[in-house]
Motif scaffolding. Structure first.
Motif, PDB file in Angstrom:
ATOM      1  N   GLU A  63      -4.590   2.711   2.553  1.00 54.01           N
ATOM      2  CA  GLU A  63      -3.143   2.465   2.157  1.00 54.01           C
ATOM      3  C   GLU A  63      -2.364   1.451   2.981  1.00 54.01           C
ATOM      4  O   GLU A  63      -1.362   0.966   2.473  1.00 54.01           O
ATOM      5  CB  GLU A  63      -2.567   3.947   2.036  1.00 54.01           C
ATOM      6  CG  GLU A  63      -3.321   4.871   0.909  1.00 54.01           C
ATOM      7  CD  GLU A  63      -3.268   4.418  -0.156  1.00 54.01           C
ATOM      8  OE1 GLU A  63      -2.287   3.866  -0.663  1.00 54.01           O
ATOM      9  OE2 GLU A  63      -4.571   4.452  -0.858  1.00 54.01           O
ATOM     10  N   THR A  64      -2.245   1.526   4.130  1.00 55.75           N
ATOM     11  CA  THR A  64      -1.808   0.701   4.954  1.00 55.75           C
ATOM     12  C   THR A  64      -1.831  -0.945   4.798  1.00 55.75           C
ATOM     13  O   THR A  64      -0.814  -1.933   4.672  1.00 55.75           O
ATOM     14  CB  THR A  64      -1.881   0.970   6.637  1.00 55.75           C
ATOM     15  OG1 THR A  64      -1.530   2.211   6.817  1.00 55.75           O
ATOM     16  CG2 THR A  64      -1.084   0.021   7.298  1.00 55.75           C
ATOM     17  N   VAL A  65      -3.202  -1.073   4.742  1.00 54.22           N
ATOM     18  CA  VAL A  65      -3.627  -2.509   4.381  1.00 54.22           C
ATOM     19  C   VAL A  65      -3.165  -2.922   3.139  1.00 54.22           C
ATOM     20  O   VAL A  65      -2.544  -4.020   2.877  1.00 54.22           O
ATOM     21  CB  VAL A  65      -4.938  -2.786   4.316  1.00 54.22           C
ATOM     22  CG1 VAL A  65      -5.388  -4.095   3.887  1.00 54.22           C
ATOM     23  CG2 VAL A  65      -5.589  -2.529   5.793  1.00 54.22           C
ATOM     24  N   PHE A  66      -3.272  -1.944   2.042  1.00 55.28           N
ATOM     25  CA  PHE A  66      -2.885  -2.239   0.543  1.00 55.28           C
ATOM     26  C   PHE A  66      -1.278  -2.701   0.664  1.00 55.28           C
ATOM     27  O   PHE A  66      -0.888  -3.605   0.007  1.00 55.28           O
ATOM     28  CB  PHE A  66      -3.028  -1.352  -0.207  1.00 55.28           C
ATOM     29  CG  PHE A  66      -4.526  -0.993  -0.767  1.00 55.28           C
ATOM     30  CD1 PHE A  66      -5.643  -1.983  -0.220  1.00 55.28           C
ATOM     31  CD2 PHE A  66      -4.728  -0.096  -1.809  1.00 55.28           C
ATOM     32  CE1 PHE A  66      -6.775  -1.663  -0.881  1.00 55.28           C
ATOM     33  CE2 PHE A  66      -6.037   0.092  -2.329  1.00 55.28           C
ATOM     34  CZ  PHE A  66      -7.007  -0.873  -1.920  1.00 55.28           C
ATOM     35  N   ARG A  67      -0.565  -1.977   1.408  1.00 58.54           N
ATOM     36  CA  ARG A  67       0.960  -1.946   1.523  1.00 58.54           C
ATOM     37  C   ARG A  67       1.135  -3.470   2.341  1.00 58.54           C
ATOM     38  O   ARG A  67       1.862  -4.151   1.740  1.00 58.54           O
ATOM     39  CB  ARG A  67       1.473  -0.949   2.245  1.00 58.54           C
ATOM     40  CG  ARG A  67       3.030  -1.183   2.156  1.00 58.54           C
ATOM     41  CD  ARG A  67       3.813  -0.006   3.229  1.00 58.54           C
ATOM     42  NE  ARG A  67       2.994   0.620   4.308  1.00 58.54           N
ATOM     43  CZ  ARG A  67       3.048   0.027   5.533  1.00 58.54           C
ATOM     44  NH1 ARG A  67       3.858  -1.143   5.491  1.00 58.54           N
ATOM     45  NH2 ARG A  67       2.691   0.488   6.281  1.00 58.54           N
ATOM     46  N   LYS A  68       0.448  -3.620   3.314  1.00 63.28           N
ATOM     47  CA  LYS A  68       0.832  -4.932   3.858  1.00 63.28           C
ATOM     48  C   LYS A  68       0.337  -6.304   3.326  1.00 63.28           C
ATOM     49  O   LYS A  68       1.163  -7.216   3.411  1.00 63.28           O
ATOM     50  CB  LYS A  68       0.005  -4.846   5.523  1.00 63.28           C
ATOM     51  CG  LYS A  68       0.712  -3.973   6.183  1.00 63.28           C
ATOM     52  CD  LYS A  68       0.236  -4.049   7.687  1.00 63.28           C
ATOM     53  CE  LYS A  68       0.878  -3.042   8.685  1.00 63.28           C
ATOM     54  NZ  LYS A  68       0.264  -3.442  10.095  1.00 63.28           N
ATOM     55  N   LEU A  69      -0.639  -6.102   2.441  1.00 61.30           N
ATOM     56  CA  LEU A  69      -0.996  -7.318   1.733  1.00 61.30           C
ATOM     57  C   LEU A  69      -0.257  -7.285   0.583  1.00 61.30           C
ATOM     58  O   LEU A  69      -0.512  -8.292  -0.171  1.00 61.30           O
ATOM     59  CB  LEU A  69      -2.522  -7.293   1.746  1.00 61.30           C
ATOM     60  CG  LEU A  69      -3.582  -7.233   2.642  1.00 61.30           C
ATOM     61  CD1 LEU A  69      -4.917  -7.477   2.153  1.00 61.30           C
ATOM     62  CD2 LEU A  69      -2.954  -8.407   3.749  1.00 61.30           C
ATOM     63  N   GLU A  70       0.062  -6.278   0.049  1.00 59.05           N
ATOM     64  CA  GLU A  70       1.003  -6.155  -1.009  1.00 59.05           C
ATOM     65  C   GLU A  70       0.152  -6.240  -2.332  1.00 59.05           C
ATOM     66  O   GLU A  70       0.152  -6.799  -3.343  1.00 59.05           O
ATOM     67  CB  GLU A  70       2.216  -7.238  -1.520  1.00 59.05           C
ATOM     68  CG  GLU A  70       3.196  -7.152  -0.188  1.00 59.05           C
ATOM     69  CD  GLU A  70       4.171  -8.362  -0.224  1.00 59.05           C
ATOM     70  OE1 GLU A  70       4.284  -8.684  -1.396  1.00 59.05           O
ATOM     71  OE2 GLU A  70       5.001  -8.098   0.637  1.00 59.05           O
ATOM     72  N   VAL A  71      -0.954  -5.487  -2.261  1.00 60.75           N
ATOM     73  CA  VAL A  71      -1.987  -5.323  -3.561  1.00 60.75           C
ATOM     74  C   VAL A  71      -2.203  -3.834  -3.714  1.00 60.75           C
ATOM     75  O   VAL A  71      -1.711  -3.208  -2.925  1.00 60.75           O
ATOM     76  CB  VAL A  71      -3.616  -6.068  -3.042  1.00 60.75           C
ATOM     77  CG1 VAL A  71      -3.472  -7.243  -2.828  1.00 60.75           C
ATOM     78  CG2 VAL A  71      -3.837  -5.344  -1.602  1.00 60.75           C
ATOM     79  N   LYS A  72      -2.594  -3.658  -4.869  1.00 60.81           N
ATOM     80  CA  LYS A  72      -2.725  -2.213  -5.348  1.00 60.81           C
ATOM     81  C   LYS A  72      -4.169  -1.639  -5.282  1.00 60.81           C
ATOM     82  O   LYS A  72      -4.407  -0.386  -5.458  1.00 60.81           O
ATOM     83  CB  LYS A  72      -2.077  -2.109  -6.811  1.00 60.81           C
ATOM     84  CG  LYS A  72      -0.686  -2.474  -6.448  1.00 60.81           C
ATOM     85  CD  LYS A  72      -0.099  -2.028  -7.854  1.00 60.81           C
ATOM     86  CE  LYS A  72       1.491  -1.883  -7.545  1.00 60.81           C
ATOM     87  NZ  LYS A  72       2.322  -1.607  -8.941  1.00 60.81           N
ATOM     88  N   THR A  73      -5.291  -2.564  -5.338  1.00 56.51           N
ATOM     89  CA  THR A  73      -6.600  -1.931  -5.304  1.00 56.51           C
ATOM     90  C   THR A  73      -7.545  -2.699  -4.430  1.00 56.51           C
ATOM     91  O   THR A  73      -7.178  -3.812  -3.851  1.00 56.51           O
ATOM     92  CB  THR A  73      -7.236  -2.263  -6.589  1.00 56.51           C
ATOM     93  OG1 THR A  73      -7.267  -3.588  -7.095  1.00 56.51           O
ATOM     94  CG2 THR A  73      -6.207  -1.819  -7.951  1.00 56.51           C
ATOM     95  N   ARG A  74      -8.821  -2.286  -4.221  1.00 57.75           N
ATOM     96  CA  ARG A  74      -9.603  -3.039  -3.330  1.00 57.75           C
ATOM     97  C   ARG A  74     -10.219  -4.338  -4.200  1.00 57.75           C
ATOM     98  O   ARG A  74     -10.193  -5.192  -3.316  1.00 57.75           O
ATOM     99  CB  ARG A  74     -10.875  -1.967  -3.305  1.00 57.75           C
ATOM    100  CG  ARG A  74     -11.997  -2.527  -2.465  1.00 57.75           C
ATOM    101  CD  ARG A  74     -13.229  -1.327  -2.061  1.00 57.75           C
ATOM    102  NE  ARG A  74     -14.111  -1.816  -1.100  1.00 57.75           N
ATOM    103  CZ  ARG A  74     -14.957  -1.104  -0.684  1.00 57.75           C
ATOM    104  NH1 ARG A  74     -15.333  -0.061  -1.181  1.00 57.75           N
ATOM    105  NH2 ARG A  74     -15.850  -1.771   0.118  1.00 57.75           N
ATOM    106  N   VAL A  75     -10.212  -4.333  -5.488  1.00 56.62           N
ATOM    107  CA  VAL A  75     -10.528  -5.659  -6.191  1.00 56.62           C
ATOM    108  C   VAL A  75      -9.389  -6.608  -5.626  1.00 56.62           C
ATOM    109  O   VAL A  75      -9.821  -7.901  -5.328  1.00 56.62           O
ATOM    110  CB  VAL A  75     -10.589  -5.464  -7.457  1.00 56.62           C
ATOM    111  CG1 VAL A  75     -10.899  -6.807  -8.262  1.00 56.62           C
ATOM    112  CG2 VAL A  75     -12.045  -4.680  -8.011  1.00 56.62           C
ATOM    113  N   GLY A  76      -8.297  -6.416  -5.851  1.00 57.58           N
ATOM    114  CA  GLY A  76      -7.058  -7.146  -5.506  1.00 57.58           C
ATOM    115  C   GLY A  76      -7.215  -7.675  -3.967  1.00 57.58           C
ATOM    116  O   GLY A  76      -6.989  -9.032  -3.694  1.00 57.58           O
ATOM    117  N   MET A  77      -7.570  -6.781  -2.928  1.00 55.13           N
ATOM    118  CA  MET A  77      -7.718  -7.120  -1.761  1.00 55.13           C
ATOM    119  C   MET A  77      -8.728  -8.062  -1.504  1.00 55.13           C
ATOM    120  O   MET A  77      -8.637  -9.184  -0.664  1.00 55.13           O
ATOM    121  CB  MET A  77      -7.876  -5.761  -1.058  1.00 55.13           C
ATOM    122  CG  MET A  77      -8.146  -5.897   0.565  1.00 55.13           C
ATOM    123  SD  MET A  77      -8.026  -4.416   1.686  1.00 55.13           S
ATOM    124  CE  MET A  77      -9.749  -3.706   0.594  1.00 55.13           C
TER     125      MET A  77
END
Length: 217
Positions: free
Chosen positions: A191-205
């Motif tokens: 959740e922290t990495v999603f928030r920092k990268l401003e993505v919502k899913t693992r695929v987006g990451m």
């Protein structure tokens, strides 16, 4: 006008032939070959046949499936543009294809107009995703394309470690074991990495990391 060339790799002959008929109705396109699996595609290249502008690649095939084919292409034809065209819409399969070098990922129920658009975008610009994939990476594309915006610089060392593992084929449970953490703690990292990268899913990451060349995945 020079026509854009396509090779179809799909073991379902009826679908492949229908797809060929659809493509031939699109102005400026020509189908070079219909092949049944990745092994036939490797032979196509070994016989020095004309390299297509685009390969339309199914995933579930006998002899040599789509993921195996992508790994072969990444090693032997790294500049070949490939658009996955499949019924497989699970996150794990999408990530495996992205990691192997697919430039796009379409579901077979795509509308013909969107299909034509997707082929054009992949050939001319490099990447395209639609259907569930588009929803999975929603709001991540704009962030990826803003070169001046680098939220990944905010990640801690452990968050970078999580990010690298999350871009592999490991499950979150396996990532927890690898990092010697509880599953709950890994969820917090996610959740922290999603928030920092401003993505919502693992695929987006994964797409974020691919386009920013953070590391080889």
């Amino acid at each position: 006008m020079k026509k854009k060339t396509v090779v179809i790799v799909d073991d379902h002959l009826l679908f492949a032939q229908s797809l060929e008929s659809l493509i031939l109705k699109i102005e400026g396109y020509h189908v070079l070959e219909i092949l049944k699996n990745g092994k036939e595609l490797t032979r196509y290249y070994l016989h020095k046949r004309k390299k297509p502008d685009l390969i339309l690649l199914d995933i579930k095939m006998p002899v040599m499936d789509g993921v195996q084919t992508m790994h072969w292409l990444k090693e032997n034809q790294p500049n070949q543009k490939v658009l996955a065209l499949t019924m497989e819409d699970d996150e794990e399969t999408i990530i495996r294809m992205l990691r192997a070098g697919a430039r796009g990922y379409l579901l077979k129920d795509i509308h013909p107009d969107n299909f034509e658009y997707a082929m054009n975008v992949v050939i001319e610009q490099g990447y395209y995703y639609s259907g569930k994939v588009e929803n999975l990476m929603k709001n991540s594309e704009d962030t990826i394309l803003k070169k001046e915006h680098r939220p990944a610089e905010k990640l801690t060392d452990r968050e970078w470690e999580f990010l690298k593992l999350a871009c592999s084929e490991l499950t979150y449970k396996a990532i927890a074991l690898e990092m010697s953490l509880s599953p709950k703690t890994v969820e917090n990292y996610r959740e922290t990495v999603f928030r920092k990268l401003e993505v919502k899913t693992r695929v987006g990451m994964v797409i974020y990391c691919l386009k920013n060349n953070f590391f080889k995945i």
